[in-house]
Every structure is written in C-alpha cells, then in structure tokens.
Enzyme design. Structure first.
Site, PDB file in Angstrom:
ATOM      1  N   ARG A   1      -5.438  -2.008   8.752  1.00 57.42           N
ATOM      2  CA  ARG A   1      -5.395  -3.461   8.541  1.00 57.42           C
ATOM      3  C   ARG A   1      -5.704  -4.160   9.862  1.00 57.42           C
ATOM      4  NH1 ARG A   1      -0.748  -6.244   4.863  1.00 57.42           N
ATOM      5  NH2 ARG A   1      -1.604  -5.049   3.171  1.00 57.42           N
TER       6      ARG A   1
ATOM      7  N   ASP B   1       2.443  -0.400  11.725  1.00 49.02           N
ATOM      8  CA  ASP B   1       2.415  -1.724  12.376  1.00 49.02           C
ATOM      9  C   ASP B   1       3.698  -2.517  12.154  1.00 49.02           C
ATOM     10  OD1 ASP B   1       2.097  -2.078   9.672  1.00 49.02           O
ATOM     11  OD2 ASP B   1       0.495  -3.566   9.825  1.00 49.02           O
TER      12      ASP B   1
ATOM     13  N   ASP C   1      -0.127   2.291   8.331  1.00 47.68           N
ATOM     14  CA  ASP C   1      -0.646   1.518   9.466  1.00 47.68           C
ATOM     15  C   ASP C   1       0.208   1.609  10.737  1.00 47.68           C
ATOM     16  OD1 ASP C   1      -2.512   0.692   7.609  1.00 47.68           O
ATOM     17  OD2 ASP C   1      -1.538  -1.238   7.224  1.00 47.68           O
TER      18      ASP C   1
ATOM     19  N   THR D   1       4.306   2.666   5.455  1.00 48.77           N
ATOM     20  CA  THR D   1       2.904   2.261   5.519  1.00 48.77           C
ATOM     21  C   THR D   1       2.166   3.227   6.441  1.00 48.77           C
ATOM     22  OG1 THR D   1       1.346   0.604   6.360  1.00 48.77           O
ATOM     23  CG2 THR D   1       3.523   0.552   7.319  1.00 48.77           C
TER      24      THR D   1
ATOM     25  N   GLY E   1       0.842  -1.203   0.000  1.00 43.86           N
ATOM     26  CA  GLY E   1       0.000   0.000   0.000  1.00 43.86           C
ATOM     27  C   GLY E   1       0.873   1.247   0.000  1.00 43.86           C
TER      28      GLY E   1
ATOM     29  N   ARG F   1       0.979  -4.872  -5.320  1.00 45.68           N
ATOM     30  CA  ARG F   1       1.076  -6.104  -4.540  1.00 45.68           C
ATOM     31  C   ARG F   1       1.355  -7.184  -5.580  1.00 45.68           C
ATOM     32  NH1 ARG F   1      -0.715  -4.103   0.522  1.00 45.68           N
ATOM     33  NH2 ARG F   1      -2.543  -2.769   0.391  1.00 45.68           N
TER      34      ARG F   1
ATOM     35  N   ASP G   1       5.091  -4.475   6.179  1.00 43.51           N
ATOM     36  CA  ASP G   1       5.701  -5.706   6.703  1.00 43.51           C
ATOM     37  C   ASP G   1       5.798  -6.812   5.652  1.00 43.51           C
ATOM     38  OD1 ASP G   1       2.962  -5.934   6.759  1.00 43.51           O
ATOM     39  OD2 ASP G   1       2.844  -6.753   8.787  1.00 43.51           O
TER      40      ASP G   1
HETATM   41  P1  ADP Z   1       2.787  -4.282   2.777  1.00 42.41           P
HETATM   42  O1  ADP Z   1       4.188  -4.326   2.324  1.00 42.41           O
HETATM   43  O2  ADP Z   1       2.189  -2.893   2.713  1.00 42.41           O
HETATM   44  O3  ADP Z   1       2.565  -4.986   4.093  1.00 42.41           O
HETATM   45  P2  ADP Z   1       1.712  -6.598   1.403  1.00 42.41           P
HETATM   46  O4  ADP Z   1       1.569  -7.428   2.639  1.00 42.41           O
HETATM   47  O5  ADP Z   1       0.639  -6.687   0.376  1.00 42.41           O
HETATM   48  O6  ADP Z   1       1.873  -5.050   1.717  1.00 42.41           O
HETATM   49  O7  ADP Z   1       3.097  -6.999   0.749  1.00 42.41           O
HETATM   50  C1  ADP Z   1       3.579  -6.299  -0.380  1.00 42.41           C
HETATM   51  C2  ADP Z   1       4.283  -7.238  -1.296  1.00 42.41           C
HETATM   52  O8  ADP Z   1       5.418  -7.806  -0.623  1.00 42.41           O
HETATM   53  C3  ADP Z   1       3.483  -8.452  -1.748  1.00 42.41           C
HETATM   54  O9  ADP Z   1       2.583  -8.152  -2.777  1.00 42.41           O
HETATM   55  C4  ADP Z   1       4.588  -9.366  -2.197  1.00 42.41           C
HETATM   56  O10 ADP Z   1       5.109  -8.953  -3.435  1.00 42.41           O
HETATM   57  C5  ADP Z   1       5.650  -9.108  -1.122  1.00 42.41           C
HETATM   58  N1  ADP Z   1       5.509 -10.120  -0.069  1.00 42.41           N
HETATM   59  C6  ADP Z   1       4.600 -10.129   0.939  1.00 42.41           C
HETATM   60  N2  ADP Z   1       4.714 -11.249   1.678  1.00 42.41           N
HETATM   61  C7  ADP Z   1       5.712 -11.973   1.121  1.00 42.41           C
HETATM   62  C8  ADP Z   1       6.302 -13.245   1.395  1.00 42.41           C
HETATM   63  N3  ADP Z   1       5.887 -14.000   2.405  1.00 42.41           N
HETATM   64  N4  ADP Z   1       7.299 -13.656   0.595  1.00 42.41           N
HETATM   65  C9  ADP Z   1       7.745 -12.890  -0.429  1.00 42.41           C
HETATM   66  N5  ADP Z   1       7.219 -11.706  -0.754  1.00 42.41           N
HETATM   67  C10 ADP Z   1       6.228 -11.234   0.004  1.00 42.41           C
HETATM   68  O1  F6P Z   2      -1.536  -1.306   4.529  1.00 45.71           O
HETATM   69  C1  F6P Z   2      -2.105  -0.079   4.149  1.00 45.71           C
HETATM   70  C2  F6P Z   2      -3.592  -0.241   3.918  1.00 45.71           C
HETATM   71  O2  F6P Z   2      -4.111   1.018   3.524  1.00 45.71           O
HETATM   72  C3  F6P Z   2      -4.381  -0.807   5.104  1.00 45.71           C
HETATM   73  O3  F6P Z   2      -4.660   0.162   6.094  1.00 45.71           O
HETATM   74  C4  F6P Z   2      -5.609  -1.324   4.405  1.00 45.71           C
HETATM   75  O4  F6P Z   2      -6.206  -2.369   5.143  1.00 45.71           O
HETATM   76  C5  F6P Z   2      -5.060  -1.847   3.110  1.00 45.71           C
HETATM   77  O5  F6P Z   2      -3.832  -1.169   2.879  1.00 45.71           O
HETATM   78  C6  F6P Z   2      -5.989  -1.617   1.941  1.00 45.71           C
HETATM   79  O6  F6P Z   2      -5.384  -2.174   0.835  1.00 45.71           O
HETATM   80  P1  F6P Z   2      -5.982  -2.026  -0.654  1.00 45.71           P
HETATM   81  O7  F6P Z   2      -5.645  -0.655  -1.131  1.00 45.71           O
HETATM   82  O8  F6P Z   2      -5.265  -3.096  -1.406  1.00 45.71           O
HETATM   83  O9  F6P Z   2      -7.452  -2.224  -0.529  1.00 45.71           O
END
Ligand code: ADP
Ligand code: F6P
Length: 335
Positions: A185, A143, A141, A139, A23, A85, A116
């Site tokens: 989230r 978190d 969040d 982020t 995000g 993502r 994360d």
């Molecule tokens: P954020 O980084 O904001 O927490 P996501 O959880 O969607 O958002 O993770 C972002 C991207 O990081 C994912 O779309 C993927 O490309 C990568 N990613 C997340 N989890 C994993 C994982 N367990 N192993 C490898 N890549 C990951």
């Molecule tokens: O991680 C950032 C965030 O905005 C969260 O607060 C929310 O739950 C999520 O991303 C929303 O994701 P998307 O834009 O994929 O709906």
C-alpha cells in the site's frame, strides 16, 4: 521466541466474538485458532466467529465456534472467517446497530484481526458502544504503528523472495533487467526487506523521494558498464499507480529493455511461515489473556520480541516510519 506478558485474570466473560477484516494475511488462521482455543480453555463458554469482517457484524453473520472448528487451520493461508472491506462501518449509526446485534446475542467483547483501517473501526466501536474490543495487527504490509511486526508480513516477504529468486534465474540466463512490483500500500516495508534479501540492484519505496530521470540514467549507465549481468529492481506499489510502467518507459527511452513483473495478490496467499504461525498463535492467546485481565481499547502487538499492548487511539494516530538506516542498506550492497 517471544516474551509474553504476565497477566492476572480479574474479569469473567461468558461469550466473546472475533472477526478478520481488511486485506487477508497468512497467519490470520493461526490467530483465530489461538483466540478460540485459549478462550475455551480459560473458562469462556461461548466463542463466536463473525464472518466477512464488519459486514458480518452488521448483517448478523455470527456463528458459534468450537475447539474442533479450528482444527487443521494452523497451516492454512487466508482466513476461515472470510474478510471484507465494509465502508458502511464508517457510519456511527451502523456501528451502533452492530453493537445492538452483539448485545442481543449476549456477546460481551470483540477481538478484531486486521490492518490500520480495521483498528480505526475497532477503536470507534468500543469508544461509542462501550463494548470491550482488543485488536491484533494482521496485514502483509507491516505498516501498523506500535508493533514491529504484523501477522503475514514474514510470509509475504518469503513468497516474494521465492518468486524473485526464480525471476533471477531467467534474468541471469538472458542478462535482462526486471522491474518487480511488490505490495505494501503506501509503505515500503515489504519492498525494503525483499530488496535487501533478494540482492536487488535498486529498491524504490514511497517513503523516499527520487528523481525518475536521474535514477534511470544511473541504472542504464550501470548496466552498460557491466555487460553480462542481470538486474532486479524492486518497486513498492505505493500511492502512485503506474510508477512501474513509467520507470520502464524511461528505461526504454535510454535503450534498455526492461521486463515488468507485478507480484500482486500472490503475496497475500499461501501457507503461513513458521514465524507467522508463532506470532499469530502468541498474539491470539495473549489477546484473550489481556481481555480477561480487564484491558480494553488496545491492540496487542510485538516490540523488540516482547508481546505488549498499545492503546488503539495511539495506533490509529501515530505513523510507522521506515527506518532510514535500514533503507540505506539497500544502497550499500551494490557491487
Ligand atoms: P485494513 O484493515 O487492512 O487497513 P481497510 O483500510 O480497508 O483495511 O479497513 C478495513 C475495514 O475497516 C474497512 O472496510 C472498514 O470496515 C473499517 N474501517 C476502516 N476505516 C474506518 C474508519 N475510519 N471508521 C470506521 N471503520 C473503518
Ligand atoms: O493491505 C494489504 C494489501 O494487500 C496492500 O498491500 C494492497 O495495496 C491492498 O491490500 C490490495 O487490496 P485489494 O485486495 O483490495 O486490491
């Protein structure tokens, strides 16, 4: 102001790359600018921007950035590199392909700005391929374990506050009750900070359990005893979709007429606050300095006002908990 680490450059890099993932958050642009300008001013000849997060890494969507490429972005929300993502990046063979693409272009290290999930991808990538990686917490969040603050959190809180202050005006005029859902989230950092700062009558977060019926009865009684007052309930979106609607339904059963306002993606946009610009600029510059000082597989974050490094392995295995004493403040400020 932040305290910055004293780092001695011991390594040289000719070419590095950076990307934003997950995000987007307000402040990613000043972080990009901080990385690009610091790298070019520290003797790194080539800085590449990877577009669309890990998807761009796999697809070779990689472009050279100059000092001018990052002109006029410090004040802009979103990310000039785009974000995405990318589920494929969870597959080891796909990460190996991404490393091969970077190596082919002579790129020797990668900086990842994201949440994360992005930090998990970053850690696995360096562990499996040996390509040095530095992560930055980006982020709304807030978190991410190991860092008190994340790029975008402050702006998102202020954006939500701006919206709720407006809602309060109309709520006061009509003596109405609003349920305002904020992002975060699975965490309640945004809800807690927003709830305290907007003077919410109640804050609901995923970290602390509550009895829905009891909560609504208490709320209905409070309102019955205080005719003429408005009510703002801040609810974190949490892991339980539909919670806000369920609270509204229960309140209706008790004779209330709650109105729902879901702030949603408004919280992710907008010009980064002064705090986020400063945080992002310092983290961006420090990421390059850590790289030149020979660090790898770390996230650069902030603890008690100091810019510090945390092993990515720790970032992705620890939990960041919402301080009980801070949450308790939300219950101590009632009339
Ligand atoms: P954020 O980084 O904001 O927490 P996501 O959880 O969607 O958002 O993770 C972002 C991207 O990081 C994912 O779309 C993927 O490309 C990568 N990613 C997340 N989890 C994993 C994982 N367990 N192993 C490898 N890549 C990951
Ligand atoms: O991680 C950032 C965030 O905005 C969260 O607060 C929310 O739950 C999520 O991303 C929303 O994701 P998307 O834009 O994929 O709906």
């Amino acid at each position: 102001m932040f305290t910055l680490p004293h780092l001695k450059p011991i390594k040289t890099y000719k070419s590095i790359a950076l990307l934003t993932s997950g995000g987007d958050s307000p402040g990613m642009n000043p972080a990009i600018r901080g990385i690009v300008r610091t790298a070019l001013n520290s003797g790194i000849e080539n800085v590449y921007g990877v577009r669309h997060g890990y998807s761009g890494l796999i697809g070779g969507d990689i472009h050279k950035l100059t000092s001018r490429s990052v002109t006029n972005i410090v004040q802009r929300g979103g990310t000039m590199l785009k974000s995405a993502r990318c589920l494929e990046f969870k597959v080891p063979q796909v990460r190996a392909k991404a490393a091969a693409i970077l190596k082919e272009k002579g790129i020797e290290a990668l900086i990842v700005i994201g949440g994360d999930g992005s930090m998990t991808g970053a850690h696995l990538f360096t562990e499996e391929t040996g390509l040095p990686v530095i992560g930055l917490p980006g982020t709304i969040d807030n978190d991410i374990p190991g860092s008190d603050d994340t790029i975008g959190f402050d702006t998102a809180v202020n954006t939500a506050l701006g919206a709720i202050d407006r809602i309060r005006d109309t709520a006061l005029s009509h003596e109405s009750l609003f349920l305002v859902e904020v992002m975060g989230r699975n965490s309640g950092f945004i809800a807690t900070q927003v709830g305290i700062a907007c003077g919410a009558e109640l804050v609901v977060v995923p970290e602390y359990e509550f009895d829905l019926h009891d909560l609504c009865v208490t709320l209905a009684k409070q309102r019955a005893n205080r005719l003429g007052s408005s009510g703002i309930i801040v609810i974190a979106e949490g892991k339980d979709p539909g919670l806000t609607s369920r609270i509204a339904y229960q309140l209706e059963e008790l004779g209330q007429e709650p109105k729902i306002c879901i702030l949603g993606h408004i919280q992710r946009g907008g010009s980064p606050s002064g705090h986020d610009r400063m945080l992002a600029s310092c983290l961006g510059a420090s990421a390059v300095q850590y790289l030149l000082a020979g660090y790898n597989d770390i996230m650069v974050g902030v603890q008690q006002g100091a810019i510090i490094d945390i092993p990515l392995r720790k970032v992705i295995t620890d939990n960041k908990t919402l301080d009980q004493n801070i949450f308790a403040i939300t219950t101590l400020l009632h009339k």
